[in-house]
Every structure is written in structure tokens, then in C-alpha cells.
Design a protein around this motif. Sequence first.
Motif, PDB file in Angstrom:
ATOM      1  N   GLN A 242       0.947  -1.128   0.014  1.00 36.51           N
ATOM      2  CA  GLN A 242       0.136  -0.077   0.086  1.00 36.51           C
ATOM      3  C   GLN A 242       0.921   1.494   0.095  1.00 36.51           C
ATOM      4  O   GLN A 242       1.906   1.136   0.291  1.00 36.51           O
ATOM      5  N   ARG A 243       0.249   2.263  -0.392  1.00 37.15           N
ATOM      6  CA  ARG A 243       1.047   3.622  -0.379  1.00 37.15           C
ATOM      7  C   ARG A 243       1.452   4.090   1.254  1.00 37.15           C
ATOM      8  O   ARG A 243       0.773   3.537   1.997  1.00 37.15           O
ATOM      9  N   THR A 244       2.461   4.702   1.206  1.00 34.82           N
ATOM     10  CA  THR A 244       3.027   5.244   2.532  1.00 34.82           C
ATOM     11  C   THR A 244       2.140   6.281   2.881  1.00 34.82           C
ATOM     12  O   THR A 244       1.917   7.408   2.341  1.00 34.82           O
ATOM     13  N   ALA A 245       2.086   6.547   4.126  1.00 34.83           N
ATOM     14  CA  ALA A 245       1.444   7.708   4.998  1.00 34.83           C
ATOM     15  C   ALA A 245       2.095   9.057   4.657  1.00 34.83           C
ATOM     16  O   ALA A 245       1.550  10.098   4.202  1.00 34.83           O
ATOM     17  N   ASP A 246       3.556   9.070   4.431  1.00 33.70           N
ATOM     18  CA  ASP A 246       4.359  10.128   4.423  1.00 33.70           C
ATOM     19  C   ASP A 246       4.355  10.475   2.831  1.00 33.70           C
ATOM     20  O   ASP A 246       4.618  11.695   2.645  1.00 33.70           O
ATOM     21  N   LEU A 247       3.963   9.655   2.087  1.00 34.47           N
ATOM     22  CA  LEU A 247       4.026   9.745   0.705  1.00 34.47           C
ATOM     23  C   LEU A 247       2.735   9.410  -0.119  1.00 34.47           C
ATOM     24  O   LEU A 247       2.840   8.586  -0.869  1.00 34.47           O
ATOM     25  N   PRO A 248       1.631  10.249   0.236  1.00 36.26           N
ATOM     26  CA  PRO A 248       0.394   9.682  -0.357  1.00 36.26           C
ATOM     27  C   PRO A 248       0.194   9.770  -1.569  1.00 36.26           C
ATOM     28  O   PRO A 248      -0.526   8.967  -2.313  1.00 36.26           O
ATOM     29  N   ALA A 249       0.827  10.623  -2.402  1.00 36.15           N
ATOM     30  CA  ALA A 249       0.756  11.005  -3.728  1.00 36.15           C
ATOM     31  C   ALA A 249       1.394   9.913  -4.510  1.00 36.15           C
ATOM     32  O   ALA A 249       1.527   9.682  -5.932  1.00 36.15           O
ATOM     33  N   VAL A 250       2.598   9.138  -3.969  1.00 34.16           N
ATOM     34  CA  VAL A 250       3.467   8.287  -4.661  1.00 34.16           C
ATOM     35  C   VAL A 250       2.876   6.923  -4.674  1.00 34.16           C
ATOM     36  O   VAL A 250       2.449   6.397  -3.817  1.00 34.16           O
ATOM     37  N   PRO A 251       2.733   6.366  -5.961  1.00 36.07           N
ATOM     38  CA  PRO A 251       2.037   4.965  -6.374  1.00 36.07           C
ATOM     39  C   PRO A 251       2.975   3.982  -5.938  1.00 36.07           C
ATOM     40  O   PRO A 251       4.320   4.149  -5.722  1.00 36.07           O
TER      41      PRO A 251
END
Length: 338
Positions: A242-251
Motif C-alpha cells: 500500500q502507499r505510505t502515509a508520508d508519501l500519499p501521492a506516490v504510487p
Amino acid sequence: MQHRASPATASRRLTGVAVATALTAAAMLLAHSPASAQAAYPSRAIKLIVPFPAGGGTDLIAREVANKVAVSNGWSIIIDNKPGSGGNLGVDAAAKSAPDGYTLVLGQTSNLAINPTLYPKLPYNPEKDLTPVVAVASAPLALVVAADSPYKTVADVVAAAKAKPGMLNYASSGSGTVAHLATELLQKTAAVKFTHVPYKGAAQGSTDLIGGQIQMYMSSVPTLIGYVKNGKMRILAVTSAQRTADLPAVPTVAESGFKGFEAVTWFGIAGPAGLPKDVVAKLNGAFNKALQDPEVKKKLASQGTDALGGTPEQFAKLIHDDIGRWGPIVKESGAKVD
């Protein structure tokens, strides 16, 4: 008039005193028996071996979680940094320690799941010589390119590699590391050919990526995030499910067209084989409670890691499954230790 006790009565009284004395002695002996001492665990400082240098990612995770456990329970936990041989030195020291719960180690994917295949003469067997206690945290890797790179997505990188097999160089912080093998896994998944350029550590690889000598680089988020924030690198994807909380825009890589792809590095507490079950249960409960603390979760997240937790059996399964998962990739990659 004073009455004297009969011989029979006196004998019964003496027998009673003897029994009472014997019971008292037995109770004192029981109080100092190993079982009683175990029930009082821990009665002295616990040593937590970190098989990497102080100040690194593994060390920071160990200190953050161990401090919370120590403060919450009134325990004393001493961090013992014992780097060397790809993390094997520290794990081996823990495996060969007394199974009393006073020597533990913070192992990770490399020295518990990859090194059994990578090192032909590993001095310990993670599944036979250690007692899993609890999985502590996991961290995704990030696939990055230089800020001025023409590649904007993972699909762009794959397309370029298919057009010119072997022409794209990728850096890693060393042969056989999680970063190296994760890129090999991507190469296999995408059916392309990259060229591996191993470095001794992360710094020089980052410099060469920015300078254009390397076209792509996969490493831990904490290692690379500073370069991304100052505009020198671009993150194409993260390797977690899953995407990381600190980089929500990064797939994720999986979202980028490679369904099911996942490659993370994890950390967990273990002790030598034969740790008493009650000690394992006490340690497991204490670490699980610490890992549920909002402040601990927040601090781990700031380092690019997610708190885990769970049962000893779940951690044992993670180790077993990842040995089976990474073993074939190590062999196919041809990775060799220096």
C-alpha cells in the motif's frame, strides 16, 4: 501447679516443629529456584543487540521502541551495537547467548531471511538457533531517478529497458542487500534487463544518480527522502503493498502495472533458541503494547517505517516465508558477498 508434658506429647510437639522448619526451608528454597526467578523476570538489565552501527535506521528503531518498553515497564534495556559481516555478527552473538531472556537481538530481512542463502557458511540458522519474539516494524523501498531524468513512471523505465536491454544502470548499497534484490525482483517481474552497479553504502550511489552515471536507484525511503525534498531526485514508486502515509501521492510498484509486487525490509526481536515460553510471552506483550503507542507509531512513521507487532508464531512464519521467497532471487541474481 505446673504440669509436665508427657513424652508422647513432647514428641508430637517436636515433630510439629521439625515439619514447620522443613516447610519453611522448602519455601525458601522454592523462592530461590529457577522457576521463581523466571517468574520475576526481568530482575536485571536486558541487552538488546543491534547488529549495525549506532545512528543508522536499525539503531534508531531499536532505541525508540526499547525506550518505550523500558519506561512503561520499569525495565532496564541496554542497546549493544555489534556491527559486522552484513549484520551476521550481532545475530550470531545473540544465538550463542544463554537462553534466559537477558540477551536479545533486533534482526531484519537481510540477516534473518536473505543471508542464509547469500552466505555459504552462515554461523547460525535463523529458524533453529533463534526464538522469534515479535515483529517490530517494516519499511518500503523507493525507486528514484534524478530530478532531470526523462523517466516519469515505472512504466517509462521498463519501456526504456525493453528498448535497450542492459543499458540502464541501477545502484544499490551492496550486493545481496534488500535494495539490490528488490530491483532484481522488479527486473524479473517486468521481464527486462538492468545492469547492477553495487556501492559500499548509500551515499556514493546517490551522488552518481544525481550526476547521471546511474539511471535509477532503489533504497529505503529515509535514505532518499532528503534528496527528494531538495529537488535532486524524483520518486517513481514505493515497493510496499500500500502507499505510505508520508508519501500519499506516490504510487506503489504494484499500482504502476506490476500487480502483486511487494518488497519491504522488516525488523523484529528474537532471542536464542530455547527461551522459556513465559519469558517470550512477557516480552511479546511488552513490545506489542509499545508498538501500539501513538507517539511510537508517529516517530517510526517519520523514519519511513510502519509499526507491526503480533505473535511470536506470526514472526516465525514471516522469517520462514521470506527465506523461501528471497532464496531463489539471491541465486538467480548471482549475488556474492565481498
